[in-house]
Design an enzyme around this catalytic site. Structure first.
Site, short mmCIF file in Angstrom:
data_model
loop_
_atom_site.label_atom_id
_atom_site.label_comp_id
_atom_site.label_asym_id
_atom_site.label_seq_id
_atom_site.Cartn_x
_atom_site.Cartn_y
_atom_site.Cartn_z
N CYS A 1 0.68 -1.10 -0.01
CA CYS A 1 -0.05 0.03 0.06
C CYS A 1 0.78 1.12 0.02
O CYS A 1 1.58 1.64 -0.91
CB CYS A 1 -0.91 -0.07 1.05
SG CYS A 1 -2.46 1.06 1.16
N HIS B 1 -3.91 -4.77 -0.31
CA HIS B 1 -3.35 -5.64 1.18
C HIS B 1 -3.61 -7.06 0.94
O HIS B 1 -4.55 -7.62 1.15
CB HIS B 1 -4.22 -5.23 2.28
CG HIS B 1 -3.87 -3.42 2.55
ND1 HIS B 1 -2.96 -3.16 3.54
CD2 HIS B 1 -4.56 -2.42 2.29
CE1 HIS B 1 -3.06 -1.79 3.74
NE2 HIS B 1 -4.13 -1.43 2.73
N GLU C 1 -2.37 -9.13 3.18
CA GLU C 1 -2.59 -9.57 4.58
C GLU C 1 -4.10 -9.59 4.91
O GLU C 1 -4.83 -10.14 5.75
CB GLU C 1 -1.91 -8.93 5.58
CG GLU C 1 -2.62 -7.44 6.12
CD GLU C 1 -1.92 -6.39 4.98
OE1 GLU C 1 -2.32 -5.22 5.20
OE2 GLU C 1 -1.54 -6.80 3.80
#
EC number: 4.3.2.10
Length: 197
Positions: free
Chosen positions: A77, A179, A181
């Site tokens: 990001c 993202h 994650e």
């Protein structure tokens, strides 16, 4: 495997640390130059505003260190955006790793009725390189108001009013605007691929 998540006060570091843990690895949070330099894999996260994040990097000397790293580095990001030449956000000079500028959705975007920031799931496509080994196009989670245009370092594309870089790679440096994650099993597979590049 020694994995370091750069902790410079501008990252969603805990969610990344948990994502790495789910893959069966431990990651260390650090802003120590020697620890970062000696890591096998480095994750450079970022959430927040570009100019203040870059100020924190300069204060810690990490702005000089990061471009010199030889091991695989993954910017996520804002981390990816800071690895570009510069950003319209706060008129920020970046680390200059990726030869592209970061601009804001809106004036440059043909579709001006876009909601900004872009928040939610979007499909990535035209995947290239080790980061996407064994993967096909799928949906990832994004939340951002600024984007990197398509360029020679683009290794994945997504669309929001126009096509832009969902991921970048140059040499040992990787970046994702999304993202991983927070992108479910698909994001976990991308992180796992990074750990094995």
């Amino acid at each position: 495997m020694k994995i370091v998540i750069i902790n410079y006060g501008a990252g969603n570091i805990q969610s990344i640390k948990f994502a790495i843990k789910r893959l069966g690895y431990d990651a260390v949070l650090s802003n120590a130059v020697d620890e970062i330099r000696n890591a096998e894999k480095i994750i450079f996260p970022g959430v927040g505003e570009a100019s203040s994040a870059m100020k924190k990097l300069r204060e810690s000397g990490l702005d000089k260190l990061i471009p010199t790293l030889k091991q695989p580095v993954l910017g996520i990001c804002l981390g990816m955006q800071l690895m570009c030449n510069g950003s319209e956000e706060g008129n920020t000079k970046g680390l200059g790793i990726f030869d592209v500028d970061v601009v804001k959705f809106g004036p440059h975007t043909p579709e001006r009725s876009l909601k900004i920031p872009q928040i939610g799931w979007n499909k990535i496509y035209d995947l290239k390189g080790d980061l996407f080994q064994g993967l096909t196009e799928d949906y990832v989670y994004l939340v951002h108001s600024f984007y990197a245009s398509l360029c020679g370092d683009t290794i994945a594309i997504t669309d929001y009013g126009l096509p832009y870089s969902a991921a970048l790679q140059k040499d040992n440096f990787y970046g994702t605007q999304f993202h991983p994650e927070k992108s479910g099993e698909y994001g976990s597979a991308i992180l796992e691929n990074f750990l094995w590049v």
